[in-house]
Design an enzyme around this catalytic site. Structure first.
Site, PDB file in Angstrom:
ATOM      1  N   GLY A   7       0.811  -1.217   0.000  1.00  0.00           N
ATOM      2  CA  GLY A   7       0.000   0.000   0.000  1.00  0.00           C
ATOM      3  C   GLY A   7       0.842   1.263   0.000  1.00  0.00           C
ATOM      4  O   GLY A   7       0.462   2.294   0.566  1.00  0.00           O
ATOM      5  N   ALA A   8       2.019   1.188  -0.653  1.00  0.00           N
ATOM      6  CA  ALA A   8       2.988   2.277  -0.546  1.00  0.00           C
ATOM      7  C   ALA A   8       2.782   3.409  -1.547  1.00  0.00           C
ATOM      8  O   ALA A   8       3.599   4.322  -1.614  1.00  0.00           O
ATOM      9  CB  ALA A   8       4.400   1.717  -0.708  1.00  0.00           C
ATOM     10  N   SER A  25       0.288   5.563  -1.604  1.00  0.00           N
ATOM     11  CA  SER A  25      -0.461   6.710  -1.086  1.00  0.00           C
ATOM     12  C   SER A  25      -0.486   6.682   0.437  1.00  0.00           C
ATOM     13  O   SER A  25      -0.178   5.660   1.064  1.00  0.00           O
ATOM     14  CB  SER A  25      -1.905   6.717  -1.627  1.00  0.00           C
ATOM     15  OG  SER A  25      -2.628   5.596  -1.134  1.00  0.00           O
ATOM     16  N   GLY A  26      -0.850   7.819   1.019  1.00  0.00           N
ATOM     17  CA  GLY A  26      -1.111   7.917   2.443  1.00  0.00           C
ATOM     18  C   GLY A  26      -0.021   7.401   3.362  1.00  0.00           C
ATOM     19  O   GLY A  26       1.167   7.668   3.169  1.00  0.00           O
ATOM     20  N   ILE A  27      -0.441   6.640   4.377  1.00  0.00           N
ATOM     21  CA  ILE A  27       0.512   6.172   5.379  1.00  0.00           C
ATOM     22  C   ILE A  27       1.471   5.136   4.807  1.00  0.00           C
ATOM     23  O   ILE A  27       2.568   4.959   5.329  1.00  0.00           O
ATOM     24  CB  ILE A  27      -0.206   5.612   6.633  1.00  0.00           C
ATOM     25  CG1 ILE A  27      -1.097   4.431   6.291  1.00  0.00           C
ATOM     26  CG2 ILE A  27      -0.995   6.706   7.326  1.00  0.00           C
ATOM     27  CD1 ILE A  27      -1.743   3.787   7.513  1.00  0.00           C
ATOM     28  N   GLY A  28       1.096   4.468   3.726  1.00  0.00           N
ATOM     29  CA  GLY A  28       2.013   3.528   3.084  1.00  0.00           C
ATOM     30  C   GLY A  28       3.201   4.249   2.478  1.00  0.00           C
ATOM     31  O   GLY A  28       4.349   3.828   2.633  1.00  0.00           O
ATOM     32  N   LEU A  36      -1.172  -8.507  -3.348  1.00  0.00           N
ATOM     33  CA  LEU A  36      -1.166  -7.976  -1.988  1.00  0.00           C
ATOM     34  C   LEU A  36      -2.222  -8.599  -1.086  1.00  0.00           C
ATOM     35  O   LEU A  36      -2.639  -7.991  -0.107  1.00  0.00           O
ATOM     36  CB  LEU A  36      -1.338  -6.451  -2.038  1.00  0.00           C
ATOM     37  CG  LEU A  36      -0.289  -5.708  -2.864  1.00  0.00           C
ATOM     38  CD1 LEU A  36      -0.536  -4.214  -2.837  1.00  0.00           C
ATOM     39  CD2 LEU A  36       1.102  -6.016  -2.354  1.00  0.00           C
ATOM     40  N   TYR A  87     -24.957  -8.449   4.463  1.00  0.00           N
ATOM     41  CA  TYR A  87     -23.660  -7.769   4.341  1.00  0.00           C
ATOM     42  C   TYR A  87     -23.777  -6.313   4.767  1.00  0.00           C
ATOM     43  O   TYR A  87     -24.738  -5.622   4.447  1.00  0.00           O
ATOM     44  CB  TYR A  87     -23.167  -7.847   2.899  1.00  0.00           C
ATOM     45  CG  TYR A  87     -21.896  -7.058   2.642  1.00  0.00           C
ATOM     46  CD1 TYR A  87     -20.653  -7.618   2.941  1.00  0.00           C
ATOM     47  CD2 TYR A  87     -21.949  -5.768   2.118  1.00  0.00           C
ATOM     48  CE1 TYR A  87     -19.481  -6.898   2.715  1.00  0.00           C
ATOM     49  CE2 TYR A  87     -20.776  -5.048   1.893  1.00  0.00           C
ATOM     50  CZ  TYR A  87     -19.558  -5.616   2.186  1.00  0.00           C
ATOM     51  OH  TYR A  87     -18.410  -4.905   1.962  1.00  0.00           O
TER      52      TYR A  87
END
Length: 279
Positions: A38-39, A41-44, A91, A144
Site C-alpha cells: 500500500g505504498a 499513497s497515504g501512510i504507506g 497484496l 452484508y
C-alpha cells in the site's frame, strides 16, 4: 495544537501526536530490508519514505507499478541515498506473508537479526459482526454491511498476527508478529465507503481545535507502524496490539483462541487452493 491527552507521552516516551520521523530518530536501519504494501499513497508512502530515510532497503509492493515508480522517484529526489524498489505484487492479506516466511526464517537464522511482521489494523476491529468472523458467510451478500465487513477484516489482521506470533515462537525463530492501529486519519479508504466519507466530513467540520484533535495527519498516522518496525524497545515483543507507539488492549474477540485457529485454518485452505490454481 493538540489537546493534552493527544500530547501525553506513554511508556515508550512517545504520544499520539508523535510523527514517524520522531519515533525513529537516531535509529540506523541500514542492513535491513522491508516490504511495504500500500505504498503508493497515504501512510504507506510515508512508511516507505521514513524507513528509507533511516537506511532501510524498501521494497514497495504495489498493484499499480507506474504509481509505485512515481513514489520511488519522489523519495529518491528527497533522499538521494535511499534504497527503494517498486515491485508489482499480489497484496492479498495472509498469502504474501506466508509466501515470505521461509525466506524470513532463513534470513533470521543466518544473520542473527530479528525479523518483524506488522499488520495494520484499526480500532474499528471492535465493531465487527457480533460473531467476530463470519466464517459461514464470508462471500454471502445476505446481511452484508460494508462497515462491519471492514471491521471484520481489521479483526482478522489482529487474529492473524497473534496466531502467527504463537507459531513463530513454537518454531523457535527470531521473528515477531504484531498488529498496529495508526489512529483516526483521512486516507484513501474514504473513497470506497459512504459511511467513512460522512465520518470524515463530520470530523473536519467540527469547530477549531476539536476537529484537529480527533484526526491525525499522515506523519502521525505512520508513527506506530515505524515504531514497531524499527525501535529497539519493541525487540522480542510478539503477539501484541500497538496504538500511539505503545502496547494497547484489543477487543476480547481479538484474543479468542478458537477464532484464531478457525481463521488460520480457513486461510491456509484458501492459500492451498490458490497454489493449486497457479500450478
Amino acid at each position: 495544537m493538540k489537546l493534552w491527552l493527544f500530547n501525553r507521552k506513554g511508556p515508550s516516551g512517545f504520544s499520539a501526536s508523535s510523527t514517524a520521523e520522531e519515533v525513529t530518530d537516531g535509529i540506523d536501519g541500514s542492513g535491513l530490508t522491508a516490504i511495504v504494501t500500500g505504498a503508493t499513497s497515504g501512510i504507506g508512502t510515508e512508511t516507505a519514505r521514513v524507513l528509507a530515510l533511516r537506511g532501510v532497503h524498501v521494497v514497495m509492493g504495489v498493484r499499480d507499478i507506474a504509481a509505485g515508480k512515481d513514489v520511488k522517484e519522489t523519495i529518491v529526489k528527497e533522499i538521494p541515498s535511499a534504497k527503494v524498489d517498486a515491485m508489482e505484487l499480489d497484496l492479498s492479506h495472509f498469502l504474501l506473508t506466508n509466501l515470505l516466511l521461509d525466506t524470513m526464517k532463513k534470513t533470521a537464522r543466518k544473520s542473527g537479526g530479528e525479523g518483524r511482521i506488522i499488520n495494520v489494523s484499526s480500532e474499528g476491529h471492535r465493531l465487527a459482526y457480533h460473531e467476530g468472523i463470519r466464517f459461514d458467510k464470508i462471500n454471502d451478500p445476505s446481511g452484508y454491511n460494508g462497515f462491519r465487513a471492514y471491521s471484520q477484516s481489521k479483526l482478522a489482521n489482529i487474529l492473524h498476527a497473534n496466531e502467527l506470533a504463537r507459531r513463530l515462537k513454537e518454531d523457535g525463530v527470531d521473528i515477531t508478529a504484531n498488529s498496529v492501529h495508526p489512529g483516526a486519519i483521512a486516507t484513501n479508504i474514504i473513497r470506497h465507503n459512504s459511511l467513512f466519507r460522512s465520518m470524515n466530513t463530520i470530523l473536519h467540520a467540527l469547530p477549531g481545535i476539536a476537529g484537529k484533535c480527533l484526526l491525525k495527519n499522515v506523519q502521525q498516522g505512520t508513527a506506530t507502524t515505524c515504531y514497531v518496525a524499527l525501535h529497539p524497545q519493541v525487540k522480542g515483543k510478539s503477539g501484541f496490539y500497538f496504538s500511539d507507539s505503545k502496547v494497547a488492549q484489543p477487543s476480547s474477540q481479538a484474543l479468542n483462541v478458537e477464532i484464531f485457529l478457525l481463521l488460520y485454518n480457513c486461510k491456509m485452505q484458501t492459500m492451498l487452493l490458490i497454489k493449486l490454481d497457479l500450478a
